[in-house]
Design a protein around this motif. Sequence first.
Motif, PDB file in Angstrom:
ATOM      1  N   HIS A 236       0.813  -1.220   0.000  1.00  0.00           N
ATOM      2  CA  HIS A 236       0.000   0.000   0.000  1.00  0.00           C
ATOM      3  C   HIS A 236       0.846   1.269   0.000  1.00  0.00           C
ATOM      4  CE1 HIS A 236      -3.204  -2.859   0.907  1.00  0.00           C
ATOM      5  NE2 HIS A 236      -4.053  -1.920   0.585  1.00  0.00           N
ATOM      6  N   SER A 237       2.032   1.224   0.590  1.00  0.00           N
ATOM      7  CA  SER A 237       2.931   2.377   0.503  1.00  0.00           C
ATOM      8  C   SER A 237       3.406   2.565  -0.931  1.00  0.00           C
ATOM      9  CB  SER A 237       4.130   2.183   1.438  1.00  0.00           C
ATOM     10  OG  SER A 237       5.066   3.234   1.289  1.00  0.00           O
ATOM     11  N   ASP A 238       3.747   1.457  -1.595  1.00  0.00           N
ATOM     12  CA  ASP A 238       4.119   1.547  -3.006  1.00  0.00           C
ATOM     13  C   ASP A 238       2.977   2.162  -3.809  1.00  0.00           C
ATOM     14  OD1 ASP A 238       6.350   0.184  -2.158  1.00  0.00           O
ATOM     15  OD2 ASP A 238       6.058  -1.559  -3.436  1.00  0.00           O
ATOM     16  N   LEU A 239       1.772   1.690  -3.565  1.00  0.00           N
ATOM     17  CA  LEU A 239       0.601   2.179  -4.293  1.00  0.00           C
ATOM     18  C   LEU A 239       0.415   3.675  -4.087  1.00  0.00           C
ATOM     19  CD1 LEU A 239      -2.065   1.685  -5.843  1.00  0.00           C
ATOM     20  CD2 LEU A 239      -3.109   1.065  -3.643  1.00  0.00           C
ATOM     21  N   ARG A 240       0.542   4.118  -2.838  1.00  0.00           N
ATOM     22  CA  ARG A 240       0.367   5.540  -2.533  1.00  0.00           C
ATOM     23  C   ARG A 240       1.366   6.416  -3.284  1.00  0.00           C
ATOM     24  NH1 ARG A 240       3.396   8.338   0.773  1.00  0.00           N
ATOM     25  NH2 ARG A 240       4.228   6.482   1.814  1.00  0.00           N
ATOM     26  N   GLN A 241       2.601   5.938  -3.423  1.00  0.00           N
ATOM     27  CA  GLN A 241       3.625   6.727  -4.115  1.00  0.00           C
ATOM     28  C   GLN A 241       3.507   6.641  -5.630  1.00  0.00           C
ATOM     29  OE1 GLN A 241       7.698   6.267  -2.123  1.00  0.00           O
ATOM     30  NE2 GLN A 241       6.539   4.611  -1.159  1.00  0.00           N
ATOM     31  N   MET A 242       3.042   5.492  -6.127  1.00  0.00           N
ATOM     32  CA  MET A 242       3.021   5.245  -7.567  1.00  0.00           C
ATOM     33  C   MET A 242       1.889   5.949  -8.296  1.00  0.00           C
ATOM     34  SD  MET A 242       3.784   1.173  -7.444  1.00  0.00           S
ATOM     35  CE  MET A 242       3.137   0.947  -9.100  1.00  0.00           C
ATOM     36  N   ALA A 243       0.675   5.842  -7.750  1.00  0.00           N
ATOM     37  CA  ALA A 243      -0.510   6.284  -8.482  1.00  0.00           C
ATOM     38  C   ALA A 243      -0.423   7.747  -8.942  1.00  0.00           C
ATOM     39  CB  ALA A 243      -1.756   6.051  -7.637  1.00  0.00           C
ATOM     40  N   PRO A 244       0.005   8.692  -8.106  1.00  0.00           N
ATOM     41  CA  PRO A 244       0.071  10.080  -8.582  1.00  0.00           C
ATOM     42  C   PRO A 244       1.042  10.276  -9.746  1.00  0.00           C
ATOM     43  CG  PRO A 244       0.183   9.990  -6.180  1.00  0.00           C
ATOM     44  CD  PRO A 244       0.339   8.588  -6.669  1.00  0.00           C
ATOM     45  N   VAL A 245       2.160   9.552  -9.728  1.00  0.00           N
ATOM     46  CA  VAL A 245       3.139   9.686 -10.803  1.00  0.00           C
ATOM     47  C   VAL A 245       2.589   9.107 -12.109  1.00  0.00           C
ATOM     48  CG1 VAL A 245       5.462   9.068 -11.579  1.00  0.00           C
ATOM     49  CG2 VAL A 245       5.053   9.607  -9.165  1.00  0.00           C
ATOM     50  N   LEU A 246       1.845   8.001 -11.999  1.00  0.00           N
ATOM     51  CA  LEU A 246       1.274   7.366 -13.185  1.00  0.00           C
ATOM     52  C   LEU A 246       0.057   8.108 -13.702  1.00  0.00           C
ATOM     53  CD1 LEU A 246       1.496   3.626 -12.044  1.00  0.00           C
ATOM     54  CD2 LEU A 246       3.074   4.861 -13.558  1.00  0.00           C
ATOM     55  N   GLY A 247      -0.493   9.032 -12.904  1.00  0.00           N
ATOM     56  CA  GLY A 247      -1.683   9.751 -13.314  1.00  0.00           C
ATOM     57  C   GLY A 247      -2.927   8.896 -13.261  1.00  0.00           C
ATOM     58  N   LEU A 248      -2.960   7.930 -12.342  1.00  0.00           N
ATOM     59  CA  LEU A 248      -4.080   7.006 -12.228  1.00  0.00           C
ATOM     60  C   LEU A 248      -4.652   7.050 -10.821  1.00  0.00           C
ATOM     61  CD1 LEU A 248      -2.567   3.850 -13.993  1.00  0.00           C
ATOM     62  CD2 LEU A 248      -4.295   5.404 -14.941  1.00  0.00           C
ATOM     63  N   PRO A 249      -5.972   6.848 -10.684  1.00  0.00           N
ATOM     64  CA  PRO A 249      -6.511   6.668  -9.330  1.00  0.00           C
ATOM     65  C   PRO A 249      -6.004   5.356  -8.744  1.00  0.00           C
ATOM     66  CG  PRO A 249      -8.189   6.194 -10.989  1.00  0.00           C
ATOM     67  CD  PRO A 249      -7.003   6.745 -11.732  1.00  0.00           C
ATOM     68  N   GLU A 250      -5.970   5.274  -7.445  1.00  0.00           N
ATOM     69  CA  GLU A 250      -5.398   4.094  -6.805  1.00  0.00           C
ATOM     70  C   GLU A 250      -6.146   2.813  -7.160  1.00  0.00           C
ATOM     71  OE1 GLU A 250      -4.748   4.533  -2.633  1.00  0.00           O
ATOM     72  OE2 GLU A 250      -3.325   6.192  -2.862  1.00  0.00           O
ATOM     73  N   ASP A 251      -7.446   2.920  -7.443  1.00  0.00           N
ATOM     74  CA  ASP A 251      -8.175   1.697  -7.757  1.00  0.00           C
ATOM     75  C   ASP A 251      -7.864   1.163  -9.147  1.00  0.00           C
ATOM     76  OD1 ASP A 251      -9.498   3.537  -9.343  1.00  0.00           O
ATOM     77  OD2 ASP A 251     -11.461   3.231  -8.432  1.00  0.00           O
ATOM     78  N   LYS A 252      -7.085   1.914  -9.929  1.00  0.00           N
ATOM     79  CA  LYS A 252      -6.652   1.410 -11.233  1.00  0.00           C
ATOM     80  C   LYS A 252      -5.192   0.961 -11.228  1.00  0.00           C
ATOM     81  CE  LYS A 252      -9.919   3.399 -14.483  1.00  0.00           C
ATOM     82  NZ  LYS A 252     -10.072   4.038 -15.810  1.00  0.00           N
ATOM     83  N   VAL A 253      -4.588   0.964 -10.049  1.00  0.00           N
ATOM     84  CA  VAL A 253      -3.234   0.430  -9.893  1.00  0.00           C
ATOM     85  C   VAL A 253      -3.351  -0.739  -8.919  1.00  0.00           C
ATOM     86  CG1 VAL A 253      -0.841   0.900  -9.290  1.00  0.00           C
ATOM     87  CG2 VAL A 253      -2.257   2.722 -10.246  1.00  0.00           C
ATOM     88  N   ARG A 254      -3.471  -1.939  -9.467  1.00  0.00           N
ATOM     89  CA  ARG A 254      -3.610  -3.122  -8.623  1.00  0.00           C
ATOM     90  C   ARG A 254      -2.229  -3.734  -8.419  1.00  0.00           C
ATOM     91  NH1 ARG A 254      -7.338  -8.587  -9.456  1.00  0.00           N
ATOM     92  NH2 ARG A 254      -6.781  -9.491  -7.437  1.00  0.00           N
ATOM     93  N   MET A 255      -1.978  -4.185  -7.199  1.00  0.00           N
ATOM     94  CA  MET A 255      -0.672  -4.750  -6.877  1.00  0.00           C
ATOM     95  C   MET A 255      -0.835  -6.101  -6.199  1.00  0.00           C
ATOM     96  SD  MET A 255       1.340  -1.385  -5.533  1.00  0.00           S
ATOM     97  CE  MET A 255       2.903  -2.223  -5.684  1.00  0.00           C
ATOM     98  N   THR A 256      -0.035  -7.052  -6.640  1.00  0.00           N
ATOM     99  CA  THR A 256      -0.018  -8.381  -6.042  1.00  0.00           C
ATOM    100  C   THR A 256       1.417  -8.729  -5.664  1.00  0.00           C
ATOM    101  OG1 THR A 256      -1.929  -9.137  -7.330  1.00  0.00           O
ATOM    102  CG2 THR A 256      -0.475 -10.835  -6.422  1.00  0.00           C
ATOM    103  N   LEU A 257       1.589  -9.225  -4.455  1.00  0.00           N
ATOM    104  CA  LEU A 257       2.921  -9.610  -4.004  1.00  0.00           C
ATOM    105  C   LEU A 257       3.377 -10.856  -4.741  1.00  0.00           C
ATOM    106  CD1 LEU A 257       5.079  -8.856  -1.766  1.00  0.00           C
ATOM    107  CD2 LEU A 257       4.134 -10.794  -0.499  1.00  0.00           C
ATOM    108  N   SER A 258       4.553 -10.795  -5.315  1.00  0.00           N
ATOM    109  CA  SER A 258       5.162 -11.979  -5.916  1.00  0.00           C
ATOM    110  C   SER A 258       6.246 -12.497  -4.985  1.00  0.00           C
ATOM    111  CB  SER A 258       5.736 -11.646  -7.295  1.00  0.00           C
ATOM    112  OG  SER A 258       6.676 -10.602  -7.197  1.00  0.00           O
ATOM    113  N   GLY A 259       6.869 -13.614  -5.326  1.00  0.00           N
ATOM    114  CA  GLY A 259       7.836 -14.237  -4.432  1.00  0.00           C
ATOM    115  C   GLY A 259       8.997 -13.315  -4.111  1.00  0.00           C
ATOM    116  N   VAL A 260       9.267 -13.146  -2.821  1.00  0.00           N
ATOM    117  CA  VAL A 260      10.292 -12.207  -2.361  1.00  0.00           C
ATOM    118  C   VAL A 260      11.510 -12.989  -1.865  1.00  0.00           C
ATOM    119  CG1 VAL A 260      10.821 -10.301  -0.800  1.00  0.00           C
ATOM    120  CG2 VAL A 260       8.483 -10.598  -1.664  1.00  0.00           C
ATOM    121  N   GLY A 261      12.664 -12.663  -2.425  1.00  0.00           N
ATOM    122  CA  GLY A 261      13.895 -13.331  -2.027  1.00  0.00           C
ATOM    123  C   GLY A 261      14.672 -12.563  -0.985  1.00  0.00           C
ATOM    124  N   GLY A 262      14.026 -12.239   0.140  1.00  0.00           N
ATOM    125  CA  GLY A 262      14.670 -11.492   1.210  1.00  0.00           C
ATOM    126  C   GLY A 262      14.448 -10.003   1.056  1.00  0.00           C
ATOM    127  N   ALA A 263      14.588  -9.255   2.157  1.00  0.00           N
ATOM    128  CA  ALA A 263      14.309  -7.816   2.104  1.00  0.00           C
ATOM    129  C   ALA A 263      15.176  -7.028   3.090  1.00  0.00           C
ATOM    130  CB  ALA A 263      12.828  -7.558   2.372  1.00  0.00           C
TER     131      ALA A 263
END
Length: 799
Positions: A236-263
């Motif tokens: 959701h933090s990624d979504l909050r930062q991304m949507a304004p730059v892309l010029g899209l409302p947040e409901d048009k930027v869907r995000m799904t977690l893929s396999g994470v190899g450590g963080a």
Amino acid sequence: MASPSGTPTKITQGSQTKGGIGESTLRPDGTLKVTGEFAYSSDMWHEDMLWGQILRSTVAHAEIVSIDTGEALAMPGVYAVLTYDDLPTDVKNYGLEIQDTPVLAHGKVRHHGEPVALVAADHPETARRAAAKIKVDYRELPVITDEASATAPDAILVHENRDDHHAGHVPHPNIVHRQPIIRGDVAAARERADVIVTGEYTFGMQDQAFLGPESGLAVPEEDGGVHLYIATQWLHSDLRQMAPVLGLPEDKVRMTLSGVGGAFGGREDLSMQIHACLLALRTGKPVKIVYNRFESFFGHVHRHPAKLYYEHGATQDGKLTHLKCRIVLDGGAYASASPAVVGNASSLSVGPYVVEDVDIEAIALYTNNPPCGAMRGFGAVQACFAYEAQMDKLAAKLGMDPVEFRRLNAMEQGTLLPTGQPVDSPAPVAELLRRVKAMPMPPERQWESSEGADVRQLPGGLSNTTHGEGVVRGVGYAVGIKNVGFSEGFDDYSTAKVRMEVVAGEPVATVHTAMAEVGQGGVTVHAQIARTELGVTQVTIHPADTQVGSAGSTSASRQTYVTGGAVKNSCELVREKVLEIGRRKFGSYHPAWATAELLLEGGKVVTDGGEVLSDLADVLEGETVEVEAEWRHRPTEPFDLRTGQGNGHVQYSFAAHRAVVEVDTELGLVKVIELACAQDVGKALNPLSVLGQIQGGTTQGLGVAVMEEIVVDPKTAKVKNPSFTDYLIPTILDTPTIPVDVLELADDHAPYGLRGVGEAPTLSSTPAVLAAIRNATGLELNRTPVRPEHLTGTQLSEG
């Protein structure tokens, strides 16, 4: 979204359901990971997808005179080349707290490896070759690399037009944030001190060194939006930062977690998220971006390097009188998490000790060095390295045992922190030190055998550089304190959706959160909570995405506390609804339905006396129960910007280490034989996972003690070692025995009494190793990592 208005009625959990809280259940993704079958984000594939590539700056600080993309665009197979001028909206920056990071460089670059242009092509090699053909003309500028160059009266400003909320309280525009903490009267306390010790400490820049480099796949959707499959720590933090730059409302930027190899903090900031989406939206095709290891070193933030200046005083009988310290953190070119790191470093700079009179200052700088942000234990790690070295100096000057000196000054429940906040849960600092000291010592001279020296047990290992000549053993101790959860007034909450239904004649619970599983084992714990609270065996963990409310970041040791709390809360509400259904269906047949406290256990509804009233499958037949609920911990407040006073933290975790090392004093080689740990975890929800977290954090602390450091050229601010050939991390041959003594003292404020686990051992393992090396060599060793040249001759202040 349902948010409970009050506390749900507490119903005692069933204790017989297999795989519940307190058991060492196995990870559902474990077998797939060890057999190589697990799908990481870099394994994703889409029909007709393109490959993205980022062109990065080759200099650390320069004006961009011109960018020529003509040759790249003319290459066969190239679908798009984007620069700053191609961004679709007026919002062109992003950031976790301060939006100071440009999506693509404009006008100037501020650090080595900053993104300048993007390419999409039909093959990864084509994309790389096309990026190499983009011509960028730079006019280099002087670099800001340290406090002296950053805060000089005539210093070049890294950010010329700051307007963020920290700008008004810092003494120089090249300071991101400043936090003083003043309590008591240090001058008067200094007069009472019988001994005073000072120290200047240097902490190197550490990389998170996760094994799966950054990767993601952006897929354009028919409604004009985009679906991003990404390895991240906070959807959701990624979504909050991304949507304004892309010029899209947040409901048009869907995000799904893929396999994470450590963080380990390195995925809290955006990497290629916006870049992949921009290219997908421009080309109308799916776009995949995968960093190689070289690019990964430039594509994420690192741990803040630091300079720490400490003065402690103590009475002759060993009681601490005062602390005066200054902590300077290098935040690099962009703010990232620097304000929060400053808050942690300042508020935890005393360590787990009682010191009533303090004068503390912590700052983070803007420089042209690589951006730094979150990494396991941020802020507290750097401070622990310094204050634990000071404890050893004081003990030596007073002629006291270093462990007993620490125990004499250890905080406990009820202690007031320098911020004025009381510690209102167990703080067993003295007991952890006692336990770790009492653990059996490893045998002496383990390398010796009847067949000769086993070089694997010696400093230098298989390099066969020594057979035991000049090898000296050393032992060192350290203890640390780390806050758990987000602090300083942040609205820290999580959301969980839980559903119960009958599938193939069996009751099944489904848990859906946006929690990023980055290897910490949250998916295991969530299933354990559901089994415990709902009495079912079958639990399905729904993939994390943005179709459910935010779970916050997988960081700050908070996920089991906060998202686990949300899962527990939702399960309790589901349980109430299930029992209401049962009362409606069967209550007239058995009076216990209405009068007894009812439990869900092993797929059945039972009374508190163990009488079975019904099968859950019968209760739920034809019914689906679903609840989405939030869970918040106690509120916190910002620290006062003048005095640092305030109830800024939620919970604390404590760990103590004893390091045993062997040092070849002639060759400057170190072998860490053992790193014993004692840690209070409140409640071990999954004991096996707890051990893994403690041993993993301990190993990362070992790495920064003796080998890990990103080396930046002080003249050019360029990274000199962006590879695992030159940036060394501990392997299995470097990792010592790590025996663990787990203490479980419940925190009454937390779900199940648990306490965040993963970060605390990263704090105390580093200073324990340094203490052991000092014990073996008699050298002061005031920097990390320790290198051979620091042990074999003139001490180098900088490597």
